[in-house]
Motif scaffolding. Structure first.
Motif, PDB file in Angstrom:
ATOM      1  N   PHE A   2      44.605  27.104  31.368  1.00 42.64           N
ATOM      2  CA  PHE A   2      45.295  26.241  32.330  1.00 42.64           C
ATOM      3  C   PHE A   2      46.030  27.091  33.365  1.00 42.64           C
ATOM      4  O   PHE A   2      45.911  26.867  34.573  1.00 42.64           O
ATOM      5  CB  PHE A   2      46.280  25.308  31.612  1.00 42.64           C
ATOM      6  N   ASP A   3      46.774  28.074  32.901  1.00 44.44           N
ATOM      7  CA  ASP A   3      47.544  28.938  33.803  1.00 44.44           C
ATOM      8  C   ASP A   3      46.629  29.740  34.712  1.00 44.44           C
ATOM      9  O   ASP A   3      46.852  29.807  35.927  1.00 44.44           O
ATOM     10  CB  ASP A   3      48.429  29.881  32.976  1.00 44.44           C
ATOM     11  N   HIS A   4      45.600  30.354  34.122  1.00 51.46           N
ATOM     12  CA  HIS A   4      44.671  31.163  34.921  1.00 51.46           C
ATOM     13  C   HIS A   4      43.989  30.318  36.001  1.00 51.46           C
ATOM     14  O   HIS A   4      43.883  30.740  37.149  1.00 51.46           O
ATOM     15  CB  HIS A   4      43.614  31.820  34.041  1.00 51.46           C
ATOM     16  N   GLN A   5      43.550  29.124  35.615  1.00 48.83           N
ATOM     17  CA  GLN A   5      42.840  28.284  36.574  1.00 48.83           C
ATOM     18  C   GLN A   5      43.772  27.755  37.653  1.00 48.83           C
ATOM     19  O   GLN A   5      43.375  27.674  38.815  1.00 48.83           O
ATOM     20  CB  GLN A   5      42.123  27.136  35.862  1.00 48.83           C
ATOM     21  N   CYS A   6      44.993  27.409  37.294  1.00 50.93           N
ATOM     22  CA  CYS A   6      45.967  26.995  38.323  1.00 50.93           C
ATOM     23  C   CYS A   6      46.145  28.107  39.351  1.00 50.93           C
ATOM     24  O   CYS A   6      46.104  27.863  40.556  1.00 50.93           O
ATOM     25  CB  CYS A   6      47.320  26.666  37.691  1.00 50.93           C
ATOM     26  N   ILE A   7      46.331  29.315  38.869  1.00 50.04           N
ATOM     27  CA  ILE A   7      46.550  30.451  39.775  1.00 50.04           C
ATOM     28  C   ILE A   7      45.313  30.698  40.630  1.00 50.04           C
ATOM     29  O   ILE A   7      45.426  30.917  41.834  1.00 50.04           O
ATOM     30  CB  ILE A   7      46.966  31.703  38.971  1.00 50.04           C
ATOM     31  N   ARG A   8      44.111  30.613  40.041  1.00 52.33           N
ATOM     32  CA  ARG A   8      42.881  30.784  40.831  1.00 52.33           C
ATOM     33  C   ARG A   8      42.776  29.705  41.904  1.00 52.33           C
ATOM     34  O   ARG A   8      42.460  29.995  43.057  1.00 52.33           O
ATOM     35  CB  ARG A   8      41.647  30.738  39.928  1.00 52.33           C
ATOM     36  N   ARG A   9      43.012  28.446  41.516  1.00 55.51           N
ATOM     37  CA  ARG A   9      42.901  27.338  42.473  1.00 55.51           C
ATOM     38  C   ARG A   9      43.980  27.413  43.553  1.00 55.51           C
ATOM     39  O   ARG A   9      43.787  26.926  44.661  1.00 55.51           O
ATOM     40  CB  ARG A   9      42.985  25.992  41.756  1.00 55.51           C
ATOM     41  N   LEU A  10      45.107  28.019  43.227  1.00 57.12           N
ATOM     42  CA  LEU A  10      46.178  28.175  44.208  1.00 57.12           C
ATOM     43  C   LEU A  10      45.925  29.341  45.156  1.00 57.12           C
ATOM     44  O   LEU A  10      46.629  29.503  46.138  1.00 57.12           O
ATOM     45  CB  LEU A  10      47.525  28.365  43.506  1.00 57.12           C
ATOM     46  N   GLY A  11      44.920  30.171  44.855  1.00 59.07           N
ATOM     47  CA  GLY A  11      44.556  31.247  45.768  1.00 59.07           C
ATOM     48  C   GLY A  11      44.824  32.649  45.262  1.00 59.07           C
ATOM     49  O   GLY A  11      44.772  33.609  46.027  1.00 59.07           O
ATOM     50  N   GLY A  12      45.097  32.810  43.980  1.00 60.34           N
ATOM     51  CA  GLY A  12      45.370  34.136  43.438  1.00 60.34           C
ATOM     52  C   GLY A  12      44.488  34.466  42.253  1.00 60.34           C
ATOM     53  O   GLY A  12      43.472  33.821  42.011  1.00 60.34           O
ATOM     54  N   ASN A  13      44.884  35.467  41.543  1.00 61.70           N
ATOM     55  CA  ASN A  13      44.206  35.899  40.326  1.00 61.70           C
ATOM     56  C   ASN A  13      45.306  36.206  39.312  1.00 61.70           C
ATOM     57  O   ASN A  13      46.458  36.403  39.688  1.00 61.70           O
ATOM     58  CB  ASN A  13      43.352  37.137  40.604  1.00 61.70           C
TER      59      ASN A  13
END
Length: 128
Positions: free
Chosen positions: A94-105
């Motif tokens: 959940f955390d990783h995907q939120c960060i990816r979708r928000l524009g980061g890694n």
């Protein structure tokens, strides 16, 4: 999440899929007024906004020109040192995907089930 972990790799896959889907919907649909960013610092701010909405106990542990370090001080799901590390990692999707979708890694550096006193996540620029 713990009972699904008993299904082994299929259970972990199912957990990752569930949390990834929820994160995609949350960010893509703009739920909770979060928006995609291009700067990793702004991405970290949006990620912290999500964690705050769910009342996670977090602090920013550090920031430099490559990353923002976020500490989750206690597991919001309730995992402890005796819990399955793979279930924890699947939940952290959940955390990783939120960060990816928000524009980061992101990189998960430490976990409570892995023996740490808190979870440590680095938020990095996209493509890192």
């Amino acid at each position: 999440a713990r009972p699904i972990g008993r299904l082994g790799s299929f259970g972990y896959w199912l957990l990752r899929l569930n949390f990834r889907t929820y994160a995609n919907i949350l960010v893509r649909e703009g739920l909770y007024d979060v928006k995609e960013r291009t700067d990793y610092v702004e991405t970290a701010k949006e990620y912290l906004k999500i964690l705050d909405l769910f009342d996670f106990n977090v602090v920013v542990a550090g920031k430099d020109d490559r990353e923002v370090e976020v500490k989750i001080l206690e597991c919001p799901v309730g995992y402890g040192h005796d819990d399955d590390l793979e279930v924890c990692k699947a939940t952290m999707e959940f955390d990783h995907q939120c960060i990816r979708r928000l524009g980061g890694n992101s990189i998960l550096k430490e976990t409570i089930p892995g023996g740490a006193s808190e979870c440590l996540i680095d938020v990095l620029p996209a493509g890192s």
